[in-house]
Structures are given as C-alpha cells and as structure tokens.
Design a protein around this motif. Structure first.
Motif, PDB file in Angstrom:
ATOM      1  N   TYR A  37      31.509  27.173 115.866  1.00 44.76           N
ATOM      2  CA  TYR A  37      30.930  28.480 115.564  1.00 44.76           C
ATOM      3  C   TYR A  37      30.582  28.559 114.082  1.00 44.76           C
ATOM      4  O   TYR A  37      31.296  28.029 113.239  1.00 44.76           O
ATOM      5  CB  TYR A  37      31.926  29.608 115.863  1.00 44.76           C
ATOM      6  N   PHE A  72      29.055  36.942 113.373  1.00 43.91           N
ATOM      7  CA  PHE A  72      28.777  35.764 114.173  1.00 43.91           C
ATOM      8  C   PHE A  72      27.326  35.345 113.991  1.00 43.91           C
ATOM      9  O   PHE A  72      26.416  36.189 113.990  1.00 43.91           O
ATOM     10  CB  PHE A  72      29.053  36.093 115.640  1.00 43.91           C
ATOM     11  N   HIS A 114      26.920  29.647 118.220  1.00 41.15           N
ATOM     12  CA  HIS A 114      27.976  28.923 118.911  1.00 41.15           C
ATOM     13  C   HIS A 114      27.383  27.685 119.569  1.00 41.15           C
ATOM     14  O   HIS A 114      26.412  27.787 120.322  1.00 41.15           O
ATOM     15  CB  HIS A 114      28.617  29.856 119.951  1.00 41.15           C
ATOM     16  N   ASP A 133      24.902  30.077 122.159  1.00 39.96           N
ATOM     17  CA  ASP A 133      24.615  31.462 121.809  1.00 39.96           C
ATOM     18  C   ASP A 133      24.153  31.470 120.363  1.00 39.96           C
ATOM     19  O   ASP A 133      24.929  31.124 119.477  1.00 39.96           O
ATOM     20  CB  ASP A 133      25.886  32.309 121.982  1.00 39.96           C
ATOM     21  N   TYR A 159      40.908  31.269 127.233  1.00 40.25           N
ATOM     22  CA  TYR A 159      41.861  31.472 126.147  1.00 40.25           C
ATOM     23  C   TYR A 159      43.243  31.107 126.654  1.00 40.25           C
ATOM     24  O   TYR A 159      43.582  31.420 127.802  1.00 40.25           O
ATOM     25  CB  TYR A 159      41.820  32.938 125.688  1.00 40.25           C
ATOM     26  N   PRO A 160      44.106  30.401 125.919  1.00 40.18           N
ATOM     27  CA  PRO A 160      44.043  30.165 124.479  1.00 40.18           C
ATOM     28  C   PRO A 160      43.312  28.900 124.049  1.00 40.18           C
ATOM     29  O   PRO A 160      43.299  28.581 122.862  1.00 40.18           O
ATOM     30  CB  PRO A 160      45.520  30.062 124.092  1.00 40.18           C
ATOM     31  N   THR A 216      40.305  28.569 123.603  1.00 37.91           N
ATOM     32  CA  THR A 216      39.234  28.951 122.684  1.00 37.91           C
ATOM     33  C   THR A 216      39.745  29.579 121.397  1.00 37.91           C
ATOM     34  O   THR A 216      38.965  30.145 120.637  1.00 37.91           O
ATOM     35  CB  THR A 216      38.260  29.921 123.364  1.00 37.91           C
ATOM     36  N   GLU A 217      41.025  29.490 121.145  1.00 39.68           N
ATOM     37  CA  GLU A 217      41.525  29.996 119.859  1.00 39.68           C
ATOM     38  C   GLU A 217      40.872  29.210 118.740  1.00 39.68           C
ATOM     39  O   GLU A 217      40.965  27.991 118.674  1.00 39.68           O
ATOM     40  CB  GLU A 217      43.040  29.869 119.788  1.00 39.68           C
ATOM     41  N   ALA A 218      40.210  29.938 117.849  1.00 40.23           N
ATOM     42  CA  ALA A 218      39.390  29.297 116.823  1.00 40.23           C
ATOM     43  C   ALA A 218      40.185  29.009 115.562  1.00 40.23           C
ATOM     44  O   ALA A 218      41.009  29.800 115.129  1.00 40.23           O
ATOM     45  CB  ALA A 218      38.204  30.186 116.485  1.00 40.23           C
ATOM     46  N   PHE A 245      39.534  28.084 111.554  1.00 38.38           N
ATOM     47  CA  PHE A 245      38.467  28.283 110.583  1.00 38.38           C
ATOM     48  C   PHE A 245      38.566  27.327 109.398  1.00 38.38           C
ATOM     49  O   PHE A 245      39.657  26.940 108.988  1.00 38.38           O
ATOM     50  CB  PHE A 245      38.506  29.715 110.041  1.00 38.38           C
ATOM     51  N   GLY A 246      37.404  27.003 108.849  1.00 39.18           N
ATOM     52  CA  GLY A 246      37.353  26.305 107.585  1.00 39.18           C
ATOM     53  C   GLY A 246      37.488  27.281 106.431  1.00 39.18           C
ATOM     54  O   GLY A 246      37.596  28.492 106.636  1.00 39.18           O
TER      55      GLY A 246
END
Lengths: 115, 116
Positions: free
Chosen positions: B33, B45, B48, B56, B100-101, B103-105, B107-108
């Motif tokens: 994402y 957002f 994706h 998306d 989920y979970p 798809t728990e993102a 992050f950088g």
C-alpha cells in the motif's frame, strides 16, 4: 464510505497525568478499529486494535481504548502518561467485509507530555 | 527480519522535476500500500497492489503519479512533473493476503517530499 475524525490536533499534558485522545468514525458498514502511533523520526506502529469481543482493548504500554458502537467512538486513554509517550497518534478504520487491509485514517493528534 | 524499507528518507526537488520513491516490503507480503500525508491533514490512501497487480488505485490524485511493482517485490512511486501540492510524507505499508489479521499492515518510516 468511511471517515474518521480526531477531535483534537494537539493535546498537551503533564507527566503522570491522565489523557484521553478522542476518535469518532462514520461508516455504513462494520469496521475494525485501530490506533497507530508515530514516535519522532520513526514509522507508524500499531498501538492497539478492536476486532470483536470485549469492547475494551489494551496495549502493552498501558494505553486502552473502548469501542462504543452507539456513539461510533474509539477513544484512547492512559491513566498516567510518561515523557516517552510524546508522539503523534492516529485513529483508523478498515471495513470488515472483504477486508483488503486498506486503512482510513483520522487527522492525527499530537500528544505532548511535559515534565 | 527486515521491516518495510523506504528510500530516500527525504527528498527536496524543484517544481517540474521528477522524483521516484521506492518501497521494499517485508519478504512474503503480497499486499503493498501507498499512503500520503500532506502537512496537518490525515494520512490518505493512494493505492494497493496485490503482487504486481493494482487492486485499488482510487486514491491516486492525478496522472502525474505513477506506481509500479515489477515482479511483485519492491514498488516505486514516480511523480512527474512534481507540483508544490505534492509535498508531504509518503508512507508505504505491506501485509499478507487473506482475512484479517493476515492483512495487518506494517509501515515504513516514510519519505518526506518537499517540492520548492
């Protein structure tokens, strides 16, 4: 569509005082709820999440948040803050049905803990 | 295990120039994402990917932005030509595919882009 509103852009508080960061959301479908934190010079980290079950969820560093469906809120609280809690906090939602991991964030609240 | 890596961490360019941001996701994460935060506003957002496919791209602001994910590994986000309003912090996140979970993102640290 979903939207998230964080009512306070900045919250100054003295060390060891309690704090509440407010979050309200709007959604026509059921959502998961999250709080992310960004410490200075770091990336976003997941602080806690509500998926289902007990409406009160806790983090490992003493924060808690309560999901209130009737008020569409997910406020974050800590009974006694530390200097190290100084950071920006983001509330977010993600729709449950057909979840793709896409997050809708609020505007963020900067928590400033003073000695 | 390495987390999500973004570079550069900062970029200052002149209006009209081109900038390319890169994101290396966590190994094994097919979801990738891109998000952007313009100063003082919410993290929004952008798009994706699932592997190399755009799942998306509803958040892409206009056709000056081009995202790619060749081979389903790292991704680039090119802004050409950059405008002043493109300034902000660009975040990349990655996750597994599935309910989920999964798809728990994660992050950088973000790339801070300043267009002058």
């Amino acid at each position: 569509a979903q939207s998230v509103t964080q009512l306070d852009s900045q919250v100054p508080v003295f060390e060891e005082a309690p704090v509440e960061l407010r979050c309200n959301y709007s959604s026509s479908v059921s959502v998961y709820l999250f709080w992310y934190v960004q410490y200075p010079n770091q990336g976003l980290q997941l602080l806690l999440k509500y998926l289902s079950g007990s409406t009160l969820v806790e983090s490992i560093n003493g924060f808690e948040a309560e999901f209130n469906k009737s008020q569409t809120s997910f406020h974050l609280r800590k009974p006694s803050v530390h200097i190290s809690d100084t950071a920006e906090y983001f509330c977010a939602v993600s729709k449950i049905s057909g979840n793709t991991g896409k997050l809708i964030f609020g505007q963020g609240t900067t928590l400033q803990v003073k000695p | 295990e390495a987390g999500v890596t973004q570079f550069p961490s900062h970029s200052v360019i002149e209006k009209g120039q081109t900038v390319t941001l890169r994101c290396d996701p966590i190994s094994g994460h097919d979801n990738l994402y891109w998000y952007r935060r313009v100063m003082g506003k919410e993290i929004k957002f952008l798009l994706h990917f699932v592997k190399e496919s755009k799942q998306d791209e509803s958040g892409m602001p206009n056709n000056r932005f081009l995202a790619e994910r060749t081979g389903g590994t790292y991704s680039t986000l090119k802004v050409q030509p950059a405008e002043l309003e493109d300034s902000g912090v660009y975040f990349c996140a990655s996750s597994f595919v599935g309910p989920y979970p999964n798809t728990e993102a994660f992050f950088g640290q973000g790339t801070r882009l300043t267009v002058v």
